[in-house]
Design an enzyme around this catalytic site. Structure first.
Site, PDB file in Angstrom:
ATOM      1  N   HIS A  35     -21.980  -1.353  41.132  1.00 36.62           N
ATOM      2  CA  HIS A  35     -23.261  -1.688  41.847  1.00 36.62           C
ATOM      3  C   HIS A  35     -23.952  -0.312  42.355  1.00 36.62           C
ATOM      4  CE1 HIS A  35     -23.033  -5.857  42.315  1.00 36.62           C
ATOM      5  NE2 HIS A  35     -21.665  -5.851  42.367  1.00 36.62           N
ATOM      6  N   THR A  36     -23.686   0.737  41.532  1.00 39.82           N
ATOM      7  CA  THR A  36     -24.383   2.065  41.551  1.00 39.82           C
ATOM      8  C   THR A  36     -25.598   2.069  40.502  1.00 39.82           C
ATOM      9  OG1 THR A  36     -22.506   2.832  40.416  1.00 39.82           O
ATOM     10  CG2 THR A  36     -22.693   3.480  42.732  1.00 39.82           C
ATOM     11  N   ASP A  37     -25.497   1.317  39.457  1.00 35.95           N
ATOM     12  CA  ASP A  37     -26.305   1.626  38.243  1.00 35.95           C
ATOM     13  C   ASP A  37     -27.669   1.341  38.613  1.00 35.95           C
ATOM     14  OD1 ASP A  37     -26.042  -1.271  38.044  1.00 35.95           O
ATOM     15  OD2 ASP A  37     -25.635  -1.236  35.821  1.00 35.95           O
ATOM     16  N   SER A  68     -21.635 -20.543  16.378  1.00 34.88           N
ATOM     17  CA  SER A  68     -20.699 -19.720  17.243  1.00 34.88           C
ATOM     18  C   SER A  68     -19.552 -20.548  17.200  1.00 34.88           C
ATOM     19  CB  SER A  68     -21.121 -19.685  18.787  1.00 34.88           C
ATOM     20  OG  SER A  68     -19.909 -19.354  19.386  1.00 34.88           O
ATOM     21  N   SER A 131     -22.137 -11.241  27.627  1.00 40.42           N
ATOM     22  CA  SER A 131     -23.720 -11.285  27.113  1.00 40.42           C
ATOM     23  C   SER A 131     -24.299 -10.136  26.670  1.00 40.42           C
ATOM     24  CB  SER A 131     -24.518 -11.818  28.310  1.00 40.42           C
ATOM     25  OG  SER A 131     -24.345 -11.182  29.412  1.00 40.42           O
ATOM     26  N   GLU A 163     -31.902  -8.991  28.858  1.00 49.74           N
ATOM     27  CA  GLU A 163     -31.120  -9.443  29.845  1.00 49.74           C
ATOM     28  C   GLU A 163     -32.127  -9.843  31.028  1.00 49.74           C
ATOM     29  OE1 GLU A 163     -27.557  -9.458  29.439  1.00 49.74           O
ATOM     30  OE2 GLU A 163     -27.702 -11.048  30.887  1.00 49.74           O
ATOM     31  N   ASP A 175     -23.750  -2.085  31.351  1.00 50.39           N
ATOM     32  CA  ASP A 175     -23.064  -2.695  30.573  1.00 50.39           C
ATOM     33  C   ASP A 175     -23.233  -2.535  28.982  1.00 50.39           C
ATOM     34  OD1 ASP A 175     -22.228  -3.974  32.855  1.00 50.39           O
ATOM     35  OD2 ASP A 175     -23.275  -5.988  32.557  1.00 50.39           O
TER      36      ASP A 175
HETATM   37  C1  GLA Z   1     -23.040  -6.336  36.470  1.00 46.81           C
HETATM   38  C2  GLA Z   1     -24.364  -5.950  35.948  1.00 46.81           C
HETATM   39  C3  GLA Z   1     -24.238  -4.265  36.065  1.00 46.81           C
HETATM   40  C4  GLA Z   1     -23.998  -3.895  37.137  1.00 46.81           C
HETATM   41  C5  GLA Z   1     -22.501  -4.302  37.715  1.00 46.81           C
HETATM   42  C6  GLA Z   1     -21.976  -3.747  38.905  1.00 46.81           C
HETATM   43  O1  GLA Z   1     -22.073  -6.224  35.542  1.00 46.81           O
HETATM   44  O2  GLA Z   1     -24.547  -6.205  34.770  1.00 46.81           O
HETATM   45  O3  GLA Z   1     -25.625  -3.816  35.610  1.00 46.81           O
HETATM   46  O4  GLA Z   1     -24.733  -3.975  38.054  1.00 46.81           O
HETATM   47  O5  GLA Z   1     -22.539  -5.753  37.701  1.00 46.81           O
HETATM   48  O6  GLA Z   1     -21.672  -2.554  38.906  1.00 46.81           O
END
Ligand code: GLA
Length: 394
Positions: A35-37, A68, A131, A163, A175
């Site tokens: 949760h830093t991005d 799929s 995803s 997304e 991600d």
């Molecule tokens: C999900 C989001 C990422 C990131 C994480 C938490 O995976 O897709 O962008 O914020 O949560 O680190």
């Protein structure tokens, strides 16, 4: 199952004799930096060997047909290049449709339709980024099939835009980046504000990374993810009344502690504290890893989990049970949740010789308390999204 089986399925589902080209994009784990991005901080993810395969051939017309193998029927979802708008009934096919539309919008010449078969072996809804994997495999597939030149960072950003704006999930850049730029046996230290990054070899001596799936489904769109983002944005606004900063990621712990009184709401203060401290922890973890101090790296992972549990409050009973039980096992250097939280997966660094005991002991406690089993996988860190040129075994 080998690739030949996928070829056979492709030819049977699409009634063709053509041999498709094969592309692959991995899933990801995040070692630390959670949760830093979207707070302009650092993350430290790695791509894993589970992922999404796409087999594709070009068509002579403008139809795009998707199948799929993750669903039991022979169903084909069909679109036309001239109308790729989001359609709820297209379900999972909206991810590849979004990528095609956004790449076209950027001026990439996608001139004809295609038949595409997907097969994914990332556990469903486990928070290992299935995803983003589907988006990125579509990106490399279009690049290969239509001879496009797409800058990789641009492709990653387009994946995130799909997304955020096409699917409607407000996630950060981690991600798609981990999946688009992954490298075998390495993790990526990414500065999410500047997008500067570098690779760090993951050498854990006689330890392995175990992924533990809580099997509690994690629905990102419906979760508290957006609420956490807003709480951090509010905290940032409060801090900006006196500080000239663009994101929480610019703050050291000391500076945060000196100015945290500016944050009006106590909950927002806790969320921001996590973002700032977790960012510093991530940088420290990398430094310790480079020194070969994996014990300290593991301790930082534990502290990361505690902060996500108490300050960010995104763990929940299932993840806490797994992680707290993991900490008590012999041969464990560290354990934490990975990804968005609210269910999904945890990771643990475990002595190779203790893996079986670890699985058994953690699962016994988990089953007793939660009522169903967890699933354990040994993570292997593989390459990022690419075309597969050799026939391989899945
Ligand atoms: C999900 C989001 C990422 C990131 C994480 C938490 O995976 O897709 O962008 O914020 O949560 O680190």
């Amino acid at each position: 199952m080998d690739l030949n089986y996928l070829f056979e399925r492709f030819q049977s589902v699409f009634s063709t004799k053509e041999t498709p080209r094969t592309f692959f994009a991995p899933g990801r784990i995040n070692l630390i930096g959670e949760h830093t991005d979207y707070n302009g901080g650092h993350v430290f993810p790695a791509s894993i060997s589970f992922g999404t395969y796409a087999l594709a051939t070009k068509r002579d017309d403008k139809r795009i047909r998707f199948h799929s193998m993750n669903f039991p029927s022979d169903e084909i979802i069909e679109s036309d290049l001239s109308n790729l708008d989001f359609k709820k009934s297209d379900d999972w096919a909206n991810y590849p449709k979004g990528m095609i539309q956004y790449l076209k919008n950027e001026g990439h010449s996608i001139t004809s339709g295609a038949d595409i078969l997907f097969f994914g072996n990332i556990p469903n809804a486990a928070g290992l980024s299935s995803s983003a994997s589907l988006e990125m495999v579509t990106g490399v597939m279009l690049e290969g099939l239509f001879h496009l030149e797409i800058d990789r960072i641009r492709m990653i950003l387009i994946g995130q835009q799909v997304e955020n704006h096409y699917i409607g999930v407000n996630s950060g850049i981690m991600d798609q980046f981990a999946i688009g730029k992954g490298k075998k046996d390495h993790a990526i230290l990414l500065d999410c504000q500047s997008l500067n990054y570098h690779y760090a070899p993951i050498d854990l001596a006689n330890h392995v990374i175990i992924i533990i799936n809580t099997n509690k489904r994690r629905e990102l769109a419906g979760s508290k993810y957006n609420e956490r983002r807003s709480e951090c944005e509010r905290a940032l606004l409060d801090l900006q009344s006196e500080l000239d900063i663009l994101s929480l990621g610019e703050l050291s712990k000391e500076k945060f502690d000196n100015y945290k009184h500016l944050i009006k709401n106590d909950t927002d203060k806790k969320r921001a504290k996590h973002a700032v401290y977790e960012n510093e922890r991530t940088l420290e973890a990398l430094a310790r890893l480079k020194e070969g101090n994996i014990k300290k790296f593991g301790e930082l992972m534990n502290r990361s989990h505690l902060s996500l549990q108490h300050d960010y409050q995104v763990t929940g009973l299932e993840l806490d049970t797994i992680v707290e039980t993991a900490w008590k096992q012999e041969g464990v250097l560290g354990a934490r949740m990975t990804g968005a939280g609210f269910g999904g997966c945890a990771i643990a660094i475990v002595d190779k010789d203790q893996v079986n005991n670890f699985k058994q002991n953690v699962n016994t406690v988990y089953r007793d308390k939660i009522g169903y089993d967890a699933t354990f996988y040994i993570a292997s860190i593989g390459d990022g999204a690419k075309e597969l040129t050799n026939e391989g075994v899945l």
